[in-house]
Design a protein around this motif. Structure first.
Motif, PDB file in Angstrom:
ATOM      1  N   PRO A   1     -28.785  19.958  10.979  1.00 31.21           N
ATOM      2  CA  PRO A   1     -28.090  18.281  10.890  1.00 31.21           C
ATOM      3  C   PRO A   1     -27.642  17.843  11.945  1.00 31.21           C
ATOM      4  O   PRO A   1     -27.431  16.691  12.232  1.00 31.21           O
ATOM      5  N   CYS A   2     -26.877  18.898  12.785  1.00 32.75           N
ATOM      6  CA  CYS A   2     -26.298  18.495  14.421  1.00 32.75           C
ATOM      7  C   CYS A   2     -27.115  17.932  14.449  1.00 32.75           C
ATOM      8  O   CYS A   2     -26.834  17.026  16.740  1.00 32.75           O
ATOM      9  N   TRP A   3     -28.384  18.067  15.357  1.00 32.92           N
ATOM     10  CA  TRP A   3     -29.593  17.626  15.854  1.00 32.92           C
ATOM     11  C   TRP A   3     -30.280  16.861  15.751  1.00 32.92           C
ATOM     12  O   TRP A   3     -31.067  16.208  16.009  1.00 32.92           O
TER      13      TRP A   3
ATOM     14  N   ASP B   1     -32.216  13.008  10.793  1.00 35.46           N
ATOM     15  CA  ASP B   1     -33.042  12.911   9.008  1.00 35.46           C
ATOM     16  C   ASP B   1     -32.938  13.447   8.185  1.00 35.46           C
ATOM     17  O   ASP B   1     -33.985  13.713   6.938  1.00 35.46           O
ATOM     18  N   VAL B   2     -32.075  14.941   8.411  1.00 36.21           N
ATOM     19  CA  VAL B   2     -32.250  16.192   7.924  1.00 36.21           C
ATOM     20  C   VAL B   2     -30.809  16.457   7.305  1.00 36.21           C
ATOM     21  O   VAL B   2     -29.673  16.341   8.157  1.00 36.21           O
ATOM     22  N   ARG B   3     -30.595  15.610   6.568  1.00 35.81           N
ATOM     23  CA  ARG B   3     -29.386  15.491   5.592  1.00 35.81           C
ATOM     24  C   ARG B   3     -28.488  16.568   5.704  1.00 35.81           C
ATOM     25  O   ARG B   3     -26.514  16.413   5.685  1.00 35.81           O
ATOM     26  N   SER B   4     -28.522  17.408   4.963  1.00 28.49           N
ATOM     27  CA  SER B   4     -28.548  18.761   5.027  1.00 28.49           C
ATOM     28  C   SER B   4     -29.051  20.249   4.731  1.00 28.49           C
ATOM     29  O   SER B   4     -30.166  19.944   4.630  1.00 28.49           O
TER      30      SER B   4
ATOM     31  N   ARG C   1     -34.319  12.628   4.762  1.00 28.23           N
ATOM     32  CA  ARG C   1     -33.939  11.065   4.624  1.00 28.23           C
ATOM     33  C   ARG C   1     -34.530   9.881   5.799  1.00 28.23           C
ATOM     34  O   ARG C   1     -33.109  10.271   6.354  1.00 28.23           O
ATOM     35  N   SER C   2     -35.487   9.858   5.634  1.00 24.21           N
ATOM     36  CA  SER C   2     -35.868   8.717   6.977  1.00 24.21           C
ATOM     37  C   SER C   2     -35.427   7.205   6.015  1.00 24.21           C
ATOM     38  O   SER C   2     -34.701   6.791   6.122  1.00 24.21           O
TER      39      SER C   2
END
Length: 146
Positions: free
Chosen positions: A32-34, A37-40, A54-55
């Motif tokens: 999620p730092c970079w 689209d990776v929310r968690s 989510r994209s």
């Protein structure tokens, strides 16, 4: 209706050594730092993490990634995917000159009912959404490693 997909992405990271790329790729909690689209990411155990992605399209994907193989010397990792997508993902990190090439291969079957139901008509949109997500991941990783 099978709703199966195979994707292959190649990311060129010209300023990053292979060891740093490999370390970033296997550190799921940093995604999620970079990678917007990776929310968690939630660590389930030492080999498994649950990711919420989510994209552009208005749906989210929840997948568990379970590490099956991880070889930093060979630059290879393989994870089993379960949840809204079922299948596997491999990452191969290869030093090239002063940079690194990361090849990501995914073979999945959609398990999320919405994706299965819309597969025939929305497949081009799902593929485009995946390509968009991978481009953002590539740019995000390059910036993160810079």
């Amino acid at each position: 209706m099978r709703a199966e997909y195979r994707f292959r992405s190649t990311w060129w990271l010209p300023a990053a050594p292979a060891s740093r790329v490999f370390d970033a790729v296997v550190d799921l909690e940093s995604y999620p730092c970079w990678w917007a689209d990776v929310r968690s990411v939630r660590q389930v155990d030492g080999d498994t993490a649950e990711l919420v992605c989510r994209s552009q399209l208005p749906y989210r994907i929840v997948i568990a990634m379970h590490r099956e193989q991880q070889d930093p010397h060979a630059g290879h990792v393989r994870v089993r995917l379960t949840g809204d997508l079922e299948g596997f993902l491999t990452g191969d990190v290869q030093p090239v000159g002063e940079g690194t090439r990361l090849v990501i291969t995914q073979q999945v079957r959609a398990r999320k009912p919405l994706l299965r139901k819309l597969d025939v008509v929305a497949r081009p949109f799902f593929r485009a959404n995946h390509a968009w997500m991978m481009r953002r991941g590539h740019r995000g990783l390059a910036a993160y490693l810079a």
